[in-house]
Design a protein around this motif. Structure first.
Motif, short mmCIF file in Angstrom:
data_model
loop_
_atom_site.label_atom_id
_atom_site.label_comp_id
_atom_site.label_asym_id
_atom_site.label_seq_id
_atom_site.Cartn_x
_atom_site.Cartn_y
_atom_site.Cartn_z
N ALA A 149 0.79 -1.24 0.00
CA ALA A 149 0.00 0.00 0.00
C ALA A 149 0.82 1.29 0.00
N HIS A 150 2.15 1.17 -0.17
CA HIS A 150 2.96 2.39 -0.20
C HIS A 150 4.30 2.05 -0.87
N HIS A 151 4.47 2.53 -2.09
CA HIS A 151 5.64 2.17 -2.88
C HIS A 151 6.05 3.38 -3.73
N HIS A 152 7.35 3.52 -3.98
CA HIS A 152 7.78 4.67 -4.79
C HIS A 152 8.60 4.29 -6.03
N VAL A 153 9.63 3.48 -5.84
CA VAL A 153 10.62 3.30 -6.92
C VAL A 153 11.05 1.84 -7.07
N MET A 170 -1.48 10.19 1.82
CA MET A 170 -0.65 11.33 2.23
C MET A 170 0.34 10.92 3.31
N HIS A 171 1.64 11.12 3.06
CA HIS A 171 2.62 10.91 4.12
C HIS A 171 2.25 11.86 5.26
N LEU A 172 2.30 11.37 6.49
CA LEU A 172 2.01 12.28 7.60
C LEU A 172 2.71 11.81 8.87
N GLY A 216 0.09 7.86 5.31
CA GLY A 216 1.28 7.02 5.20
C GLY A 216 2.18 7.27 6.39
N HIS A 217 2.60 6.25 7.09
CA HIS A 217 3.46 6.27 8.28
C HIS A 217 2.66 6.53 9.56
N GLY A 218 2.30 7.78 9.85
CA GLY A 218 1.58 8.08 11.10
C GLY A 218 2.37 7.68 12.33
N LEU A 251 5.68 -1.24 1.85
CA LEU A 251 7.12 -1.55 1.83
C LEU A 251 7.95 -0.31 1.59
N ASP A 252 7.26 0.78 1.24
CA ASP A 252 7.91 2.06 0.98
C ASP A 252 9.07 1.87 -0.01
N GLU A 253 10.28 2.33 0.32
CA GLU A 253 11.32 2.26 -0.71
C GLU A 253 11.83 0.83 -0.92
ZN LIG Z 1 6.83 7.16 1.15
#
Ligand SMILES: [Zn+2]
Length: 511
Positions: free
Chosen positions: A67-71, A247-249, A285-287, A336-338
Motif C-alpha cells: 500500500a505504499h511504494h515509490h521506486v 498522504m505521508h504524515l 502514510g506512516h503516522g 514496503l515504501d522504498e
Molecule cells: Zn513514502
C-alpha cells in the motif's frame, strides 16, 4: 476464459477480520473474476476442458497489497545510504536518473515474486515540466500493464518547502553565497505548478481510470509540502472524481514539530480534520508520531493508516503505535515504501517485521496477531485503494488475484498439525515458496518465471543503460548533496524540543 485454481487449502480474510480456511478447494475463475469457490472433488466433471492451475498441494492466498511504494532501484542501490529521513532527502539528491519503465518493471518483479498483486505507486519528485512528468507517469503505468500487475497510481503533489521544513527562498538565503546559485538551480529544475499536478491527475484519470487493473488517485505528498490552498484543491479534485487520497504524515518528530508551528499548536491530524481531509477516503502514510487524541480522531473519521515499518526503522523515524491503532479499530495496511529490510520488497518479511516489532512486554492481547498482519497485507491494503471491495479477499464476484504457496516447501521436514496454516504462512512463508501468481484472472508468474515480459532482457537493458558516464546534471547534484549536508544538519539541530515530543511508543511500552 475459464481456469480452475486448485489448492489443498485456501486462506482469506472474512469481513469481520478473522481468517477463513477452506480445504481441498477449486477456485473457478471466469475471465478476471472469481465465479465459484467449491470443493475440488467433482469440479473437473463440471468443467471438463478447463485449464487447472496448481497441483492441489499449494495453499492459495489472496494477492497481497503493497500500500505504499515509490521506486524500483532502491536508494541504497543508487548510492544513497540510510540516514534520518530529513538528512536522507539530501543524500537522495545524488541518485541517478533511471528509466521509469525499466525501473518500474524491476520493482514489479520483486513485488510479484513475493506475492504482491496490487501496488499503491506514489510517484513524484520528478524534475521538468508537466509534459516530462506526464511522460514518466505513462511509462510507469505501461510497465505495470505489461507485467500484468494491478496498480493504484498517484503523483505526490508538492509545491512548497521542497528541501527542508522552510520556504525554499529563505533556505537558499541561509546558505553560504557559493551554494546559493546551485541550490536555486536545483529548485528551478522542478517546473510543475499546482495547476499542472491537478491537470496531470485529471488527464491520467481520464485515460486510465476505467481500466480493470489501473486506478488513478491523489496524493498530497505531506503537510509541509502542501499549502492549505493546495490541500483544498486536492480535496476538491478527489471529491470531484470520487477517488481516494494517500498522504505521508507525521513520519518523524521533525514533522510533528513542523505541524505544531504551522497549525498554532494543533497537531497535523487536527489540522487535516479542520480542512475536511480526514475520512475513509484518506490514508495516512506512516503516522509514526500520532498521539492518542490523533488516534481517536483517525478512528472516529474512518481514516486509514499505512504502516511502513521497515522504512521507519531504516530512516530512524520511530516505531508507529500500531497496537494503539489496533485498539482503536483503525483500518491499517502495510507499505514496503522504498525497499524493506532486505532491500528487496519481500512482503513475507515485512509481515513478519510488523508481527515482531510491536510485541511489547506484558501478557495482554494488545500485540498484533498473524490474522491482524494478514488482514493488513490483504483487505486492509485494499481499503486504501480505489479497488476496495473488489480485491483483498477471495470471494465469489471478487477479482481473481491469488497466490499459490508451496506448502511442501514451507512445512518440510515436519510441521505439527497444531500449528495452523495461517501461523505457518505468516511466520515461515518466504518468497521462495511463491509458485504461481494470478492477477485479474491471468497467470503472471509461474515457477520462477514472469509470463508477460522477459525479465532477463529488461534487467540487462536496465544494467546497460546505467553503464553510461554520469551526466553533467548528475555530477552537479552529487556535489551539491555533499556540500548541503552540514547546512541541513544545522537547520534541524535545534528544531525539535525533545521534552515536547516524547515518542509515543515509549508510553505504549510501559507496563
Ligand atoms: Zn513514502
Amino acid at each position: 476464459m475459464t481456469i480452475i485454481v486448485h489448492g489443498q487449502a485456501l486462506l482469506t480474510t472474512r469481513p469481520d477480520g478473522t481468517v477463513a480456511e477452506h480445504r481441498d478447494v477449486g477456485v473457478v475463475v471466469e475471465g478476471a473474476t472469481i465465479a465459484a469457490i467449491l470443493p475440488f472433488d467433482g469440479l473437473t466433471r463440471r468443467y471438463p476442458d478447463v485449464r487447472i492451475v496448481g497441483d492441489g498441494r499449494d495453499v492459495i492466498l489472496p494477492g497481497f497489497v503493497n500500500a505504499h511504494h515509490h521506486v524500483g532501484l532502491t536508494p541504497l542501490q543508487l548510492g544513497s545510504p540510510d540516514m534520518p529521513l530529513e538528512l536522507w532527502w539530501i543524500t537522495r539528491m545524488l541518485c541517478r536518473a533511471v528509466d521509469p519503465y525499466l525501473d518500474t518493471l524491476y520493482g514489479a518483479f520483486d513485488m510479484i515474486s513475493s506475492g504482491i498483486t496490487t501496488v499503491q505507486h506514489i510517484h513524484g519528485w520528478v524534475p521538468g515540466t508537466l509534459d516530462t512528468v506526464a511522460a514518466a507517469s505513462e511509462n510507469i503505468l505501461r510497465a505495470y500493464d505489461d507485467v500484468g500487475m494491478r496498480v493504484s497510481y498517484c503523483y505526490a503533489v508538492r509545491e512548497q518547502n521542497r528541501l527542508v521544513y522552510q520556504d525554499d527562498a529563505a533556505f537558499v538565503d541561509s546558505l553560504p553565497r557559493d551554494l546559493q546559485g546551485p541550490m536555486r538551480s536545483w529548485f528551478d529544475r522542478f517546473r510543475t505548478s499546482l495547476d499542472d499536478m491537478i491537470a496531470l491527475f485529471e488527464q491520467l484519470h481520464e485515460r486510465h481510470g476505467g481500466k480493470s487493473r489501473t486506478r488513478i488517485q491523489l496524493a498530497p505528498a505531506n503537510l509541509h509540502w502542501c499549502s492549505d490552498k493546495a490541500l483544498d484543491r486536492i480535496a476538491l479534485a478527489a471529491e470531484g472524481k470520487d477517488v481516494r487520497l494517500h498522504m505521508h504524515l507525521l513520519e518523524t518528530a521533525y514533522q510533528k514539530e513542523y505541524a505544531r508551528r504551522r497549525a498554532n499548536g494543533a497537531s497535523a491530524v487536527e489540522h487535516l480534520q479542520s480542512l475536511g481531509l480526514l475520512g475513509p477516503r484518506m490514508t495516512l502514510g506512516h503516522g509514526t508520531w500520532l498521539n492518542q487524541t490523533d488516534i481517536e480522531l483517525v478512528a472516529r473519521t474512518g481514516t486509514c493508516i499505512c504502516h511502513n515499518c521497515s522504512s521507519n526503522m531504516r530512516l530512524r523515524s520511530g516505531l508507529a503505535p500500531l497496537n494503539h491503532f489496533k485498539a482503536a479499530g483503525i483500518t491499517t495496511a502495510i507499505g514496503l515504501d522504498e525497499a524493506g529490510i532486505n532491500d528487496d520488497r519481500d512482503m513475507f518479511q515485512e509481515m513478519r517485521l510488523v508481527l515482531r516489532a510491536h510485541r511489547t512486554p506484558g501478557m495482554d492481547d494488545t500485540v498484533p496477531t498473524t490474522a491482524d498482519v494478514f488482514r493488513m497485507a490483504t483487505t486492509g491494503g485494499a481499503q486504501t485503494t480505489d479497488f476496495a471491495g473488489a480485491i483483498g479477499s477471495l470471494e465469489v464476484g471478487k477479482a481473481a488475484d491469488l497466490v499459490l504457496l508451496d506448502w511442501d516447501g514451507l512445512s518440510q521436514p515436519y510441521l505439527d498439525p497444531l500449528t495452523g496454516r495461517l501461523d505457518a504462512v505468516v511466520q515461515r512463508g518466504r518468497r521462495d515458496h511463491v509458485r504461481t501468481v494470478v492477477c485479474d484472472g491471468r497467470v503472471i508468474f509461474d515457477g520462477g518465471r514472469f509470463t508477460q515480459v522477459d525479465q532477463a532482457a529488461a534487467m540487462r537493458q536496465l544494467h546497460d543503460q546505467l553503464q553510461s558516464a554520469l551526466s553533467n546534471d548528475e555530477v552537479e547534484r552529487r556535489k551539491l548533496s555533499q556540500a548541503l549536508l552540514p547546512h541541513v544538519r544545522r537547520f534541524y539541530a535545534r528544531y525539535v524540543d525533545p521534552s515536547r515530543h516524547e515518542p509515543f511508543y515509549r508510553q505504549s511500552s510501559r507496563l
